[in-house]
Design a protein around this motif. Structure first.
Motif, short mmCIF file in Angstrom:
data_model
loop_
_atom_site.label_atom_id
_atom_site.label_comp_id
_atom_site.label_asym_id
_atom_site.label_seq_id
_atom_site.Cartn_x
_atom_site.Cartn_y
_atom_site.Cartn_z
N VAL A 27 28.33 -2.65 2.88
CA VAL A 27 27.79 -2.69 4.24
C VAL A 27 27.29 -4.12 4.51
N PRO A 28 27.78 -4.79 5.58
CA PRO A 28 27.36 -6.17 5.83
C PRO A 28 25.84 -6.28 6.03
N TYR A 29 25.29 -7.41 5.63
CA TYR A 29 23.84 -7.59 5.64
C TYR A 29 23.20 -7.27 6.98
N GLU A 30 23.90 -7.70 8.09
CA GLU A 30 23.30 -7.48 9.41
C GLU A 30 23.19 -6.01 9.78
N ASP A 31 23.91 -5.14 9.06
CA ASP A 31 23.83 -3.70 9.34
C ASP A 31 22.89 -2.97 8.38
N HIS A 32 22.32 -3.69 7.41
CA HIS A 32 21.47 -3.02 6.41
C HIS A 32 20.32 -2.26 7.05
N ASP A 33 19.74 -2.87 8.09
CA ASP A 33 18.59 -2.25 8.72
C ASP A 33 18.97 -0.91 9.35
N PHE A 34 20.09 -0.90 10.09
CA PHE A 34 20.60 0.34 10.68
C PHE A 34 20.89 1.37 9.59
N PHE A 35 21.58 0.92 8.54
CA PHE A 35 21.99 1.81 7.46
C PHE A 35 20.78 2.42 6.76
N GLN A 36 19.79 1.58 6.49
CA GLN A 36 18.58 2.00 5.78
C GLN A 36 17.77 2.98 6.63
N ARG A 37 17.57 2.63 7.92
CA ARG A 37 16.78 3.51 8.81
C ARG A 37 17.49 4.85 8.99
N SER A 38 18.81 4.81 9.22
CA SER A 38 19.55 6.05 9.49
C SER A 38 19.57 6.95 8.26
N LEU A 61 26.14 7.87 11.12
CA LEU A 61 26.39 7.23 9.83
C LEU A 61 27.85 7.43 9.38
N ALA A 62 28.35 8.67 9.52
CA ALA A 62 29.73 8.96 9.13
C ALA A 62 30.69 8.13 9.98
N ALA A 63 30.40 8.05 11.30
CA ALA A 63 31.25 7.25 12.19
C ALA A 63 31.20 5.77 11.80
N TYR A 64 30.00 5.34 11.40
CA TYR A 64 29.84 3.94 10.99
C TYR A 64 30.71 3.64 9.76
N LEU A 65 30.65 4.54 8.76
CA LEU A 65 31.43 4.33 7.53
C LEU A 65 32.93 4.41 7.79
N ASP A 66 33.32 5.30 8.70
CA ASP A 66 34.72 5.44 9.10
C ASP A 66 35.23 4.10 9.66
#
Lengths: 65, 413
Positions: B170-181, B202-207
């Motif tokens: 997961v790119p660094y700039e998305d870590h915050d979104f990923f961590q919070r979600s 989250l599933a849509a993001y990983l897709d």
């Protein structure tokens, strides 16, 4: 001592590598265990015993003379 | 009520214990007292579960080690005798694709080998430095924030989520979104609709991320799976499910081992002092295994079904019988761990079964161990005054999830 590894049974958990890194390695792509030495020295006996104990597939056998 | 019904009848069978068995309120970190009693008196015995089924319950360490790798002991949850954890699991079983979690050898062996690459010991070892940075940064943030703090929200949940983000790529700039979600999805206090919505995001993001990695691969697990999809070894949807599964399987479990592990150490100040004063990697590694043994957080038992008659001890498990393995009871078996009720970071603990045993033993165990080694080896040394900010009696425990846990852990320093 002689170490036997039953490769088809191996589930690639890597526990043998953690316990006895001088005796076991893992294939890079899927983690299946590789036996580095079939007759390790006595100084590695404890490590090998631990590898036998922690292998979740019961795929390692130690034949002690 | 007719009198005959309330009178004991000679020869009548005792009612079977209901599984899961309840813990004692005064010992919230210990196994259920009834499980410990069964281990001593009836180590392989029938219990009753939610749907009226009567699977066997196996509580001794040695019996679990004998049965779990036995090819007659199956993980096939389409077998009518399979002892489902709950109604939801029973309902989804026929709709669930065949994965490493519901197949036996040789299919299981093949599937597991396709997803095992990222968890090879040497590859996991390379994550030590990045994990150390994640842990150091989160401790900095917690120390700069208000106290008391909730160790679960401020530290225990973010650690594994950021580690999995790194592993997946997961790119660094998305870590915050990923961590919070991912934390919100696991936060028991979040509204169910919100948790469902965020879990869909989250599933849509990983897709979407998997598609980006297909076009522009990097050195990470999603890129590796994208390669397998392109080579025709794996479907795109399977790769997305695997990414979601890694997040789910590795997040709450590791977070719980951090929060509940810290609580267990607060209960054993002499043991906490050992960790506060050491930088010996062997002692820290052993401490992790001992805390894993002591807490054995999987509380619904490992579920299996017999594919053939199995004679063990003085019982015969019949083909089609369900079998439940209570890991906590086995990990407190005095035959293997004398004075099992004592948390002793120096005891040989490596043969515990907190990750299960047999071919289905936890896929992520090497990563989990590494994360916990970095956490236990860092948190108490960097924050030597870390202490509870609430009495253990006032904490709320999760008795219903697959893993045991605490809803929050107020700490100060």
């Amino acid at each position: 001592m002689r170490v036997e590894l039953d490769v088809p049974k191996c589930v690639a958990s890597g526990q043998c590598v953690m316990a006895a890194p001088d005796v076991f390695d893992q294939r890079d792509d899927d983690g299946v265990a590789i036996l580095l030495q079939e007759h390790p020295g006595e100084e590695l006996l404890d490590d090998v015993r631990e590898a036998v104990a922690v292998c979740p597939a019961a795929a390692i056998r130690l034949v002690e003379r | 009520m007719p009198e005959a019904q309330s009178c004991p009848v000679t020869g009548a069978a005792e009612p079977l214990p209901e599984y899961p068995l309840p813990r004692a309120a005064e010992c919230p970190l210990a196994p259920a007292p009834a499980a410990q009693q069964l281990r001593a008196e009836k180590p392989i015995t029938k219990v009753r579960i939610w749907n009226g089924g009567t699977p066997w319950l196996v509580t001794r360490h040695a019996d679990q080690r004998a049965l779990l790798p036995d090819p007659r002991v199956s993980d096939d949850d389409l077998d009518p005798g399979f002892p489902y954890v709950n109604a939801h699991r029973a309902e989804i079983a026929p709709m669930t694709p065949r994965l490493i979690t519901n197949t036996d050898a040789p299919e299981h062996t093949r599937l597991r080998r396709t997803v095992n690459g990222p968890f090879v010991v040497k590859r996991i070892a390379k994550m030590r430095a990045p994990i150390q940075k994640i842990v150091d940064d989160l401790i900095d943030q917690m120390l700069a924030g208000p106290k008391p703090a909730d160790l679960l929200k401020a530290f225990a949940l973010p650690v594994p989520s950021l580690v999995i983000a790194q592993l997946l790529g997961v790119p660094y700039e998305d870590h915050d979104f990923f961590q919070r979600s991912s934390s919100l999805v696991l936060d028991g206090s979040a509204a169910p609709e919100e948790a469902r919505r965020v879990s869909g995001e989250l599933a849509a993001y990983l897709d979407n991320l998997l598609r980006r990695k297909t076009a522009d691969p990097d050195e990470d697990v999603l890129s590796e799976m994208a390669g397998r999809v392109q080579a025709g070894e794996m479907a795109h949807a399977e790769a997305v499910s695997m990414g979601v599964a890694m997040l789910i399987a590795g997040h709450e479990t590791t977070a719980t081992m951090i929060s509940l592990g810290t609580l267990a150490l607060f209960q054993h100040p002499d043991q906490l002092a050992l960790l506060r004063e050491t930088d010996d990697p062997k002692l820290i590694a052993n401490a992790v295994d001992e805390v894993l043994r002591y807490l054995s957080i999987v509380q619904t038992g490992v579920r299996r079904v017999a594919k053939d008659d199995i004679e063990i001890g003085d019982v015969v498990i019949r083909k089609g019988d369900g079998i439940i393995f209570d890991l906590h009871a086995a990990n407190w078996d005095p035959e293997v761990f004398p004075e099992a009720e004592r948390l002793d970071l120096t005891r040989p603990a490596r043969t515990h079964q907190a990750f299960g045993y047999g071919p289905h033993q936890c896929l992520g165990q090497n990563l989990a161990r590494l994360e916990l080694q970095v956490v236990y080896g860092t948190l108490y040394r960097r924050v030597p005054t870390l202490r509870p900010a609430a009495a253990i009696e006032d904490l709320e425990f999760d008795h219903t999830g697959t893993t045991y846990g605490v809803h929050s852990l107020p700490v100060t320093w």
